[in-house]
Design an enzyme around this catalytic site. Structure first.
Site, PDB file in Angstrom:
ATOM      1  N   SER A  65       0.796  -1.239   0.000  1.00 29.70           N
ATOM      2  CA  SER A  65       0.000   0.000   0.000  1.00 29.70           C
ATOM      3  C   SER A  65       0.824   1.283   0.000  1.00 29.70           C
ATOM      4  O   SER A  65       0.250   2.360  -0.163  1.00 29.70           O
ATOM      5  CB  SER A  65      -0.962   0.007   1.183  1.00 29.70           C
ATOM      6  OG  SER A  65      -2.003  -0.890   0.915  1.00 29.70           O
ATOM      7  N   LYS A  68       0.265   3.324  -3.012  1.00 27.06           N
ATOM      8  CA  LYS A  68      -0.918   4.182  -3.179  1.00 27.06           C
ATOM      9  C   LYS A  68      -0.528   5.663  -3.233  1.00 27.06           C
ATOM     10  O   LYS A  68      -1.248   6.479  -3.793  1.00 27.06           O
ATOM     11  CB  LYS A  68      -1.908   3.920  -2.037  1.00 27.06           C
ATOM     12  CG  LYS A  68      -2.533   2.505  -2.082  1.00 27.06           C
ATOM     13  CD  LYS A  68      -3.331   2.205  -0.820  1.00 27.06           C
ATOM     14  CE  LYS A  68      -3.930   0.791  -0.857  1.00 27.06           C
ATOM     15  NZ  LYS A  68      -4.561   0.426   0.433  1.00 27.06           N
ATOM     16  N   TYR A 192      -4.459  -2.539 -10.079  1.00 26.58           N
ATOM     17  CA  TYR A 192      -4.263  -2.308  -8.633  1.00 26.58           C
ATOM     18  C   TYR A 192      -3.372  -3.387  -8.011  1.00 26.58           C
ATOM     19  O   TYR A 192      -2.452  -3.087  -7.238  1.00 26.58           O
ATOM     20  CB  TYR A 192      -5.633  -2.264  -7.942  1.00 26.58           C
ATOM     21  CG  TYR A 192      -5.558  -2.224  -6.434  1.00 26.58           C
ATOM     22  CD1 TYR A 192      -5.223  -1.055  -5.760  1.00 26.58           C
ATOM     23  CD2 TYR A 192      -5.800  -3.373  -5.671  1.00 26.58           C
ATOM     24  CE1 TYR A 192      -5.134  -1.021  -4.378  1.00 26.58           C
ATOM     25  CE2 TYR A 192      -5.715  -3.349  -4.284  1.00 26.58           C
ATOM     26  CZ  TYR A 192      -5.379  -2.177  -3.640  1.00 26.58           C
ATOM     27  OH  TYR A 192      -5.273  -2.150  -2.270  1.00 26.58           O
ATOM     28  N   TYR A 240      -4.410   3.692   8.026  1.00 27.23           N
ATOM     29  CA  TYR A 240      -5.740   3.109   8.275  1.00 27.23           C
ATOM     30  C   TYR A 240      -6.274   3.577   9.618  1.00 27.23           C
ATOM     31  O   TYR A 240      -6.135   4.757   9.946  1.00 27.23           O
ATOM     32  CB  TYR A 240      -5.681   1.578   8.169  1.00 27.23           C
ATOM     33  CG  TYR A 240      -5.033   1.116   6.892  1.00 27.23           C
ATOM     34  CD1 TYR A 240      -5.564   1.490   5.660  1.00 27.23           C
ATOM     35  CD2 TYR A 240      -3.881   0.338   6.886  1.00 27.23           C
ATOM     36  CE1 TYR A 240      -4.981   1.079   4.469  1.00 27.23           C
ATOM     37  CE2 TYR A 240      -3.287  -0.073   5.700  1.00 27.23           C
ATOM     38  CZ  TYR A 240      -3.848   0.304   4.502  1.00 27.23           C
ATOM     39  OH  TYR A 240      -3.272  -0.099   3.335  1.00 27.23           O
ATOM     40  N   VAL A 258       1.286  -3.482   3.868  1.00 29.77           N
ATOM     41  CA  VAL A 258       1.138  -4.740   4.586  1.00 29.77           C
ATOM     42  C   VAL A 258       2.391  -5.625   4.457  1.00 29.77           C
ATOM     43  O   VAL A 258       2.563  -6.590   5.198  1.00 29.77           O
ATOM     44  CB  VAL A 258      -0.192  -5.406   4.118  1.00 29.77           C
ATOM     45  CG1 VAL A 258       0.008  -6.155   2.816  1.00 29.77           C
ATOM     46  CG2 VAL A 258      -0.817  -6.259   5.173  1.00 29.77           C
TER      47      VAL A 258
HETATM   48  N1  GLU Z   1      -2.488  -5.678  -1.540  1.00 29.51           N
HETATM   49  C1  GLU Z   1      -3.072  -5.379  -0.260  1.00 29.51           C
HETATM   50  C2  GLU Z   1      -4.559  -5.301  -0.426  1.00 29.51           C
HETATM   51  O1  GLU Z   1      -5.011  -4.652  -1.302  1.00 29.51           O
HETATM   52  C3  GLU Z   1      -2.531  -4.073   0.239  1.00 29.51           C
HETATM   53  C4  GLU Z   1      -2.924  -3.781   1.636  1.00 29.51           C
HETATM   54  C5  GLU Z   1      -1.872  -3.019   2.386  1.00 29.51           C
HETATM   55  O2  GLU Z   1      -0.721  -2.974   2.020  1.00 29.51           O
HETATM   56  O3  GLU Z   1      -2.210  -2.462   3.438  1.00 29.51           O
HETATM   57  O4  GLU Z   1      -5.284  -5.916   0.295  1.00 29.51           O
END
Ligand code: GLU
Length: 305
Positions: A65, A68, A192, A240, A258
């Site tokens: 993430s 992003k 994505y 988050y 993650v």
């Molecule tokens: N590929 C993970 C998902 O979309 C990324 C989540 C993350 O890194 O927090 O669930």
């Protein structure tokens, strides 16, 4: 300054190495589950361009993430403030992959960093381009930011994400049902999942984050006003439902993944990347958070004065 920093980095490495509770490595795909939990790396690029690193800084990991942030920079470049008609700018207070708020908010995700919001951002970044073209652009952006052409996407990770990403598939279809996904869900999700599968070392990630410091002499990838806004979103939404706690403890904008990586920005001063695969209850790197908390405190870095 540089000497102090080396001492602080050595302190942090020693603390991390001695740590018994390293959190829990993400295990939803084999490629992440198999990562050695004892890995730890911290890398800092200062405004003078010098880079200071400790630990496993040259071992590649899945940035997940953290990607992003780069996707948001590209989508804002394409659409400017029109993007905010499709995604909000408020902390969610919920897990990264929550579907709850989407119904209340009629398919407009709370922010660009929860999964629903990031899927909308990727959909917007596609903007009529084939996923391959968008992913090429994303890699070019990251490589230019890091000044390193060795950065790539791990196809095995992307494939595993595609096979197991049922929650993300549900989010994408739900967004589509509200008219907030312009491409076929499978197409946006393909982009994505590959975006999340970008692999970098901690040293590369710290260099890729330099444009967000807005320090003179750093690569300028986006306009200064946009840099400030991306940082604001990282501070309020980058972790988050642990975002408030990270802002309180670290006092700097950051985006976690993650895979155990976190990109942290000390505006005008430094770009910081940390990697420790074990996660806390909110899905953010446990030792990574502790390490940047220690670093920010010892260096006196904070956006709050
Ligand atoms: N590929 C993970 C998902 O979309 C990324 C989540 C993350 O890194 O927090 O669930």
């Amino acid at each position: 300054m540089t000497e102090d920093l080396s001492t602080v980095l050595e302190e942090i490495l020693a603390t991390a190495r001695a740590s018994q509770d390293r959190g829990k490595v993400a295990d939803y795909i084999p490629e992440l589950a198999g990562v050695d939990p004892s890995r730890f790396a911290l890398s800092v690029v200062l405004a003078d361009g010098s880079q200071h690193s400790v630990g496993d800084t040259d071992v590649g990991f899945s940035i997940q993430s953290v990607s992003k942030v780069f996707a948001l920079a590209i989508a804002l470049g394409r659409h400017g403030d029109r993007l905010w008609a499709r995604v909000g700018r408020e902390p969610s207070g919920l897990a990264f992959n929550s579907i709850l708020q989407l119904e209340h908010e009629r398919g407009i995700p709370r922010n660009p960093f929860i999964n629903a919001g990031a899927i909308v951002v990727t959909d917007a970044a596609l903007a009529g381009h084939a996923p391959r073209e968008y992913l090429g652009e994303l890699l070019r952006f990251i490589r230019a930011a890091a000044e390193d052409d060795g950065i790539h996407i791990n196809d095995a990770v992307a494939r595993s994400e595609t096979e197991t990403g049922h929650r993300n598939v549900a989010l994408a279809h739900y967004l589509r049902s509200y008219g907030n996904l312009l491409n076929p869900p499978e197409m946006t999700l393909g982009a994505y999942f590959h975006q999340c599968a970008v692999e970098m070392t901690c040293a590369q990630l710290a260099r890729a984050g330099r444009f967000l410091t807005a320090a003179p002499g750093m690569p300028r990838m986006v306009a200064p006003g946009r840099v400030r806004r991306i940082n604001a979103l990282m501070l309020t939404c980058g972790h988050y439902d642990g975002s408030g706690d990270f802002a309180y403890r670290v006092g700097l904008p950051g985006k976690s993944g993650v895979g155990g990586g976190i990109l942290v920005i000390a505006p005008g001063r430094a770009s910081i990347a940390v990697w420790s695969p074990g996660l806390n209850a909110q899905g953010n790197s446990k030792l990574g958070t502790e390490a940047v908390e220690h670093l920010a405190r010892r260096m006196g870095w904070s956006v709050f004065g």
